[in-house]
Design an enzyme around this catalytic site. Structure first.
Site, short mmCIF file in Angstrom:
data_model
loop_
_atom_site.label_atom_id
_atom_site.label_comp_id
_atom_site.label_asym_id
_atom_site.label_seq_id
_atom_site.Cartn_x
_atom_site.Cartn_y
_atom_site.Cartn_z
CD GLU A 20 35.85 37.90 27.92
OE1 GLU A 20 36.45 38.43 26.97
OE2 GLU A 20 35.53 38.49 28.96
CD GLU A 40 37.88 38.81 32.46
OE1 GLU A 40 37.64 39.94 32.02
OE2 GLU A 40 38.52 37.95 31.85
#
Ligand SMILES: *[C@@H]1O[C@H](CO)[C@@H](O)[C@H](O)[C@H]1NC(C)=O
Ligand SMILES: *[C@@H]1O[C@H](CO)[C@@H](O)[C@H](O)[C@H]1NC(C)=O
Ligand SMILES: *[C@@H]1O[C@H](CO)[C@@H](O)[C@H](O)[C@H]1NC(C)=O
Ligand SMILES: *[C@@H]1O[C@H](CO)[C@@H](O)[C@H](O)[C@H]1NC(C)=O
Ligand SMILES: *[C@@H]1O[C@H](CO)[C@@H](O)[C@H](O)[C@H]1NC(C)=O
Ligand SMILES: *[C@@H]1O[C@H](CO)[C@@H](O)[C@H](O)[C@H]1NC(C)=O
Ligand SMILES: *[C@@H]1O[C@H](CO)[C@@H](O)[C@H](O)[C@H]1NC(C)=O
Length: 775
Positions: free
Chosen positions: A183, A252
């Site tokens: 991320e 995710e």
């Protein structure tokens, strides 16, 4: 808006493998899917972080994942867990990564290994070892030589371990994907131009490790080839990869949310998760991962945050204790079955999406050879709709997707739940007071040691001015004492009775206790959204020497954000004495402070329970109830268990008991217009047509049977599991029909129609609702 949550894995649907690979299968990808051994795979993955449970729990968690229809497991590798001291590695017990990967492989599942090594994951310091902070010249997560050298060393170490054990799919093992960084795209602008060169370095460093399986970067739209960029979020259906040659992957999918002290317990309804997943596969996705599938527990001092709780339950399909969370687990299992039934068509071709009217969207996967699977979506959040598709009409509840694996029959609608719901509770185990025998007696008596206020260690040291806490403790303890003696002269206006003196303390957090002359005068704690704290408390000073002792606490180190590693903690000031009159302020910040890292109890090693200093007297110090912790079964011995608590605020240990998490009641409610159950898809088309909806009850444990029907109504029952009520229309003898079908069996099926029950109210859509006990 950037979501404050990280973690993530890519999932790709793959045909479930019933055995481990017995030969090497190179893993590649194309624009549709991850390709294993020459075949595109639809992958349904779930996150289980091995260190958040115990090795004794792993086989059961993996088995429940497999039964839930997953074909892959995703995990992070936390650097600070495996290399607590630079160069000293630990892969024992809960840290036994190789054992976990092997168990996943032995169960016939694939694995996505997120090495990071930055992980976020609500884990202390995002998974970075704190010693990184003290390497001269280091800047974390950017194009910085000292950092890159460490990152490369650890990543190589993990890759080499996996290779040595032949755990990559290319070597016959279960690992089909890896991840580098995590991320970073969400925060990289803060690192300027160096972000770009760092990411390109990370990509080539990872690729050069030659694992034979692809690497992904999540939330990294500029991920260089051949790294696949992937999506993390609550919804990823609109996501597109940064190249036409890369598959659409969701690493995710947040099945719930993490829990921080002082904030509400999060919940994500399964209908919404199921909708988001179905939409993802509808719109071309072939890998999605539930973050988390089993969240587990942050043992020891591993919670990040600050203020992430010990529980990392995450409202996941398998709860913290390893029990199925129903109907979440069961409904997703049904969803996975419906997607698996469509798999052949999904990987054979590209999706074609058309509008069927306002907020109605159909996607068809159809091949020349006659394969056909369709998804019908109603994306209106309020209104149900009817869609006409291939000359048939389909009822679509608001915010739902129907999956038609043969382009004709509905295998599943995401808003219609077939799975049982369960009611779980804690069942208190007998403690000393209610015991008549010694067997099962948990507590035979309490002893305690008082923690002294202020400096007690020979290792204390003095420094001019206020020190930042994390730099000072190196996270060896959550506690740092700041202590000061200050002289108050007799003519000081503070001592004037008419005036009130206030102590002001400013701190970066995370919590603080202030003592003046040995007395507790105030305390404060921050929270996840803002750990900063300050106190302003009235105090009484005496002429002469006054002692100020500040106990500052960290409650899990930051794990997210640009430069999160530098956010700091502790009493950074100012520390002031303020009189009532303006101007009469004394700033103590720059004085000579004495510091003690950690508490006396830590120095004495009291957590082992052994010390001659413990006292036991009939009156226990106690004040308030304590909270709940997961104690894995494997940690308990048949006798002589020792429980050591450190209670800052004076809890009441006599109220402590062990409780077992048990599921006793199960419920289900099925409407007459529900799709037929999925197991009918195993049979031929004729069987499917004549079978209406059925209600299935099954007890969670194989050694339980249905012992009592607590409620049954066919008609318009109201309420939810645990509080069902009869509606205006109700067939009164429904309960005896259900009793006859179910009592004494582990599971039973009941047709939901007037054929079974007779019709209590013609012309109205009826449902069957049942609550039963298992024992
Ligand atoms: C996998 O790829 C490597 C190198 O690209 C090659 O040497 C090996 O033969 C391949 N393995 C299989 C099973 O195709
Ligand atoms: C998916 O379907 C195939 C048959 O098409 C079956 O062999 C496999 O077990 C199924 N996988 C799952 C996870 O249900
Ligand atoms: C996200 O996960 C939920 C279950 O947790 C699933 O129903 C949904 O399909 C997933 N979304 C995608 C796009 O895979
Ligand atoms: C729908 O019905 C029309 C008229 O009966 C027929 O021509 C057409 O082939 C049918 N379409 C499908 C997909 O069955
Ligand atoms: C906490 O205090 C520091 C120092 O004053 C400041 O830089 C930071 O923005 C504050 N954090 C928040 C969340 O307010
Ligand atoms: C920690 O110490 C280093 C040098 O010793 C300093 O550069 C850094 O700013 C300190 N960090 C904080 C948060 O005070
Ligand atoms: C103290 O100063 C503040 C502003 O600096 C003022 O608002 C306040 O009235 C003053 N209080 C007294 C008691 O003088």
């Amino acid at each position: 808006m950037k979501m404050k949550m990280r973690g993530g894995i890519m999932v790709v649907f793959v045909l479930a493998l019933t055995t481990t690979f017995c030969f090497g299968a190179n893993v590649t990808y194309d624009h549709r899917a991850v390709v294993v051994d020459g075949k595109r795979r639809v992958l349904i993955s779930g996150s289980i972080h091995y260190m958040r449970s115990t090795p004794e729990m792993w086989p059961d968690l993996i088995q429940k994942s497999k039964e839930g229809g997953l074909n892959a497991i995703q995990t992070f590798v936390f650097w600070n867990l495996h290399e607590p001291v630079r160069g000293q590695y630990d892969f024992e017990g809960r840290k036994d990564l190789v054992k976990f990967v092997k168990l996943v492989g032995e169960a016939g599942l694939l694995l996505h290994l997120r090495i990071g090594p930055y992980a976020c994951a609500e884990w202390n310091y995002g998974g970075f070892p704190l010693w990184l902070h003290f390497i001269p010249g280091i800047v974390l997560r950017t194009d910085n030589e000292p950092f890159k050298a460490e990152m490369k060393r650890f990543t190589t170490k993990i890759v080499d371990m996996m290779k040595q054990e032949n755990l990559y799919a290319s070597q016959g093992g279960p690992i089909i994907l890896s991840q580098i960084e995590n991320e970073y795209g969400d925060i990289d602008s803060a690192y300027g131009n160096s972000a770009k060169t760092y990411i390109s370095w990370a990509a080539s460093m990872a690729t050069s490790l030659d694992t034979g399986v692809p690497w992904v970067m999540c939330q990294q739209s500029d991920a260089p080839n051949p790294i696949i960029n992937t999506c993390n979020g609550f919804y990823c259906d609109q996501f597109t990869p940064n190249s036409n040659n890369k598959p659409k992957m969701w690493t995710e999918n947040w099945s719930g949310w993490f829990f921080s002290f002082g904030d509400p317990v999060p919940h994500r309804p399964v209908e919404d998760i199921a909708f988001s997943v179905a939409r993802f596969y509808q719109l071309g996705g072939t890998f999605q991962n539930y973050y988390m599938y089993h969240g587990g527990t942050n043992f020891g001092r591993t919670s990040g945050g600050p203020f992430i709780t010990t529980s990392y339950d995450y409202d996941a399909p398998i709860d913290e204790y390893g029990l199925l969370r129903q109907p979440k687990w069961g409904h997703l299992k049904d969803l996975h079955t419906a997607i698996n039934l469509s798999e052949e068509a999904l990987v054979a071709t590209d999706p074609e999406t058309t509008s069927l009217g306002s907020n109605l969207e159909t996607t068809v996967y159809k091949t020349g050879s006659g394969l056909c699977a369709a998804f019908l979506a109603n994306v209106d959040t309020q209104s149900d709709a009817t869609a006409n598709f291939n000359n048939n009409s389909y009822h679509l509840p608001a915010w739902s997707v129907s999956i038609l694996p043969d382009c004709k029959n509905v295998a599943l609608n995401t808003a219609k739940i077939n799975s049982v719901a369960t009611v779980s509770k804690f069942v208190r185990q007998p403690s000393k007071d209610d015991m008549t025998t010694t067997s099962g007696e948990f507590f035979t008596g309490w002893s305690w040691i008082n923690e002294p206020v202020g400096i007690s260690s020979n290792a204390a040291f003095t420094k001019l001015g206020l020190l930042e806490q994390i730099n000072t403790t190196a996270d060896q303890s959550d506690y740092l004492w700041y202590s000061l003696s200050t002289e108050i002269s007799r003519d000081e206006p503070f001592l004037n009775e008419a005036s009130q003196t206030t102590l002001h303390v400013g701190s970066l957090g995370h919590a603080l206790y202030a003592f003046v002359n040995g007395e507790l005068t105030g305390s404060v704690k921050g929270r996840y959204s803002n750990p900063n704290v300050s106190i302003d408390v009235p105090i009484s000073l005496i002429p002469g020497r006054n002692k100020i002792d500040l106990l500052s606490l960290t409650v899990g180190l930051q794990n997210y954000g640009a430069y999160f590693d530098l956010k700091g903690a502790g009493v950074t000031g100012p520390v002031q004495l303020k009189g009532l009159q303006n101007g009469s302020t004394v700033d103590l910040s720059l004085q000579q402070w004495t510091y003690q890292i950690g508490l006396r109890g830590e120095e004495l090693g009291l957590s082992s329970g052994s010390s001659s200093l413990w006292v036991s007297q009939p009156t226990l110090p106690k004040r308030q109830p304590l909270i709940c912790y997961h104690v894995p079964r494997s940690w308990l011995q048949p006798t002589a268990n020792i429980l050591v608590l450190f209670e800052e605020a004076g809890g009441d240990p006599t109220q402590i008991s062990f409780a077992m998490r048990e599921t006793t009641n199960i419920c289900s409610r099925i409407s007459e217009n529900h799709p037929a159950p999925l197991d009918m898809w195993a049979s031929d088309e004729e069987t499917r047509k004549i079978t209406g909806p059925t209600l299935l009850l099954n007890c969670p444990s194989p050694n339980q049977v249905i012992s009592e029907i607590k409620f049954a109504s066919f008609g318009t029952p109201r309420g939810t599991c645990g509080s069902f009520r009869h509606g205006r229309c109700s067939k009164k003898d429904a309960i005896s029909i259900v009793q006859k079908a179910c009592i004494g069996s582990r599971s039973c099926n009941i047709g939901v129609s007037g054929n079974t029950f007779g019709d209590p109210c013609a012309g109205i859509t009826k449902s069957l609702a049942v609550e039963a006990s298992c024992s």
